[in-house]
Design an enzyme around this catalytic site. Structure first.
Site, short mmCIF file in Angstrom:
data_model
loop_
_atom_site.label_atom_id
_atom_site.label_comp_id
_atom_site.label_asym_id
_atom_site.label_seq_id
_atom_site.Cartn_x
_atom_site.Cartn_y
_atom_site.Cartn_z
N GLY A 80 32.01 -102.16 74.31
CA GLY A 80 30.98 -103.03 73.73
C GLY A 80 31.15 -104.46 74.16
O GLY A 80 31.57 -104.73 75.27
N HIS A 110 29.96 -97.91 78.17
CA HIS A 110 31.36 -97.63 77.83
C HIS A 110 31.96 -98.95 77.37
O HIS A 110 32.07 -99.90 78.15
CB HIS A 110 32.17 -97.09 79.02
CG HIS A 110 33.62 -96.95 78.67
ND1 HIS A 110 34.60 -97.75 79.19
CD2 HIS A 110 34.24 -96.11 77.81
CE1 HIS A 110 35.76 -97.40 78.68
NE2 HIS A 110 35.57 -96.41 77.84
N GLU A 149 31.66 -85.99 76.70
CA GLU A 149 32.02 -87.08 77.62
C GLU A 149 33.26 -86.75 78.45
O GLU A 149 34.24 -86.22 77.92
CB GLU A 149 32.25 -88.34 76.77
CG GLU A 149 32.66 -89.58 77.55
CD GLU A 149 32.68 -90.80 76.65
OE1 GLU A 149 31.83 -90.88 75.72
OE2 GLU A 149 33.53 -91.68 76.85
N LYS A 184 37.74 -88.15 69.92
CA LYS A 184 38.41 -87.62 71.09
C LYS A 184 38.49 -86.10 70.96
O LYS A 184 38.73 -85.56 69.87
CB LYS A 184 39.81 -88.22 71.22
CG LYS A 184 39.80 -89.72 71.51
CD LYS A 184 39.02 -90.06 72.75
CE LYS A 184 39.10 -91.54 73.11
NZ LYS A 184 38.23 -91.88 74.26
N LYS A 240 32.28 -91.43 67.56
CA LYS A 240 32.81 -90.61 68.66
C LYS A 240 34.23 -90.20 68.35
O LYS A 240 35.02 -91.00 67.83
CB LYS A 240 32.77 -91.38 69.99
CG LYS A 240 33.06 -90.48 71.19
CD LYS A 240 32.57 -91.11 72.49
CE LYS A 240 33.50 -92.20 72.97
NZ LYS A 240 32.88 -92.94 74.09
N ASN A 276 38.22 -87.16 77.99
CA ASN A 276 39.02 -88.02 78.87
C ASN A 276 39.62 -87.29 80.08
O ASN A 276 40.82 -87.42 80.37
CB ASN A 276 40.11 -88.75 78.08
CG ASN A 276 39.50 -89.80 77.16
OD1 ASN A 276 39.21 -89.53 76.00
ND2 ASN A 276 39.24 -90.99 77.69
N ASP A 291 34.72 -86.78 73.42
CA ASP A 291 35.21 -87.32 74.70
C ASP A 291 36.53 -86.65 75.04
O ASP A 291 37.50 -86.78 74.30
CB ASP A 291 35.40 -88.83 74.54
CG ASP A 291 35.84 -89.52 75.82
OD1 ASP A 291 36.05 -88.82 76.84
OD2 ASP A 291 35.98 -90.75 75.81
MG LIG Z 1 35.41 -92.19 77.29
#
Ligand SMILES: [Mg+2]
Length: 349
Positions: free
Chosen positions: A302, A300, A224, A169, A167, A200, A198
């Site tokens: 681990g 979201h 995301e 950002k 993933k 945010n 993502d």
């Molecule tokens: Mg996130």
């Protein structure tokens, strides 16, 4: 088995020389709070949660657990976790159960489920009834402060460690920067590794529509948190109009908040956070709701408790984690999948 004592410890995290960043915030400081729930037969349930960004944050959470929550837990029947959690919600209602109180309740909930697994001598997921013994794992590696070269190197490391997804950002000042970063990584790791992005919470609906189209064209796995976490109308619109799945949920508190998103068809992939969603007790309800609304569920964050929940949720698809500090570190990976915890409670080795 009754709870005899709750022990709480906290520690600050040293500030990083070069803190990681996403589109919304710089992540530095904060720390963790560790709890031990001790039963009258001497068994101990354990859990740790990370919390906050300010130096005083871990202490603040520790005080809330020690002075407000722990006294309600001591003396209760350890087998009745649902009842304990409901009593903690009632206790915190006056100042607001969402927010910091939920972080406190969640870490106690994890410790209680760890204790119950240990009391029965089995991994906790076996008490819940598993759907599987492994789940695909991806690594969140693409922080906003990384140069494109660093980004590529981090993604290669993740693939070398055995992850089949990464993933990055997104939500850079321009769409072109986001696209350049995604294309650079894709060129480096090839077509077979999933790439998720993502943002945010930093985009408007119009900008998220524009970027979501572009990310979809690039084959990105999901988009995301493009919008503010509470913008249910915006998420409903994006979910309806974009081909790329829209993922959200890490900043929602409690199963009722998730229910509203499911009912409005405002969520393409649901991502409960163990600390904010409300711990395993609440997340098991969210997992059931997700399946009933045919919404895939990716964690979201681990850790062994998040992994255990995914094993027992019908529509689970991915575990999120980061690069592992060593080959022996969590999770145990095989063919890109995190393997079920092996020890009692949430002990994973
Ligand atoms: Mg996130």
């Amino acid at each position: 088995m009754h709870i005899k004592e709750v022990r709480v410890e906290y520690a600050r995290r040293p500030h990083a020389e070069r803190p990681i960043r996403d589109a919304l915030q710089t992540l530095s400081g904060g720390g963790h709070v560790a709890v031990e729930v001790i039963a009258d037969d001497g068994l101990v349930g354990q859990a740790t949660t990370s919390f906050g960004r300010g130096d005083g944050a871990p202490h603040t959470l520790a005080v809330l657990i020690e002075e407000e929550l722990a006294p309600k837990v001591v003396g209760q029947d350890a087998e009745r976790i649902g009842q304990i959690i409901e009593s903690l919600k009632a206790e915190t209602e006056y100042h607001g159960t969402d927010g910091i109180a939920t972080f406190g309740i969640s870490v106690l909930d994890v410790a209680l489920w760890d204790l119950l697994g240990k009391a029965h001598g089995v991994p906790t997921y076996q008490l819940w009834g598993a759907y599987r013994d492994r789940i695909p794992a991806y690594a969140m590696v693409g922080w906003s402060n990384y140069s494109v070269d660093e980004l590529r190197r981090q993604c290669v490391l993740a693939v070398e460690e055995g992850f089949r997804g990464v993933k990055l950002k997104a939500g850079a000042p321009t769409l072109e920067e986001d696209v350049h970063r995604i294309e650079s990584v894709r060129a480096e790791i090839g077509p077979d590794i999933k790439i998720m992005v993502d943002a945010n919470q930093v985009l408007t609906v119009n900008e998220a529509l524009r970027r979501g189209e572009a990310f979809g064209d690039l084959g990105v796995g999901w988009f995301e948190e493009p919008l503010r976490a509470d913008d249910i109308d915006g998420y409903a619109e994006l979910t309806r109009r974009l081909r790329i799945p829209v993922a959200t949920g890490e900043n929602l508190y409690g199963a009722r908040a998730f229910r509203r998103f499911f009912e409005r068809r405002a969520i393409g992939i649901v991502q409960p956070d163990l600390r904010r969603a409300g711990g395993p007790t609440e997340i098991r309800a969210i997992g059931a709701l997700a399946a009933a609304f045919d919404v895939p569920y990716a964690s979201h964050g681990g850790g062994p408790a998040a992994l255990s929940l995914l094993l027992c949720a019908p529509s689970a698809i991915w575990l999120e984690t980061g690069l592992r500090a060593s080959p022996e570190a969590f999770p145990r990976l095989e063919d890109g999948c995190a393997l079920a915890p092996a020890g009692p409670g949430f002990s994973w080795e």
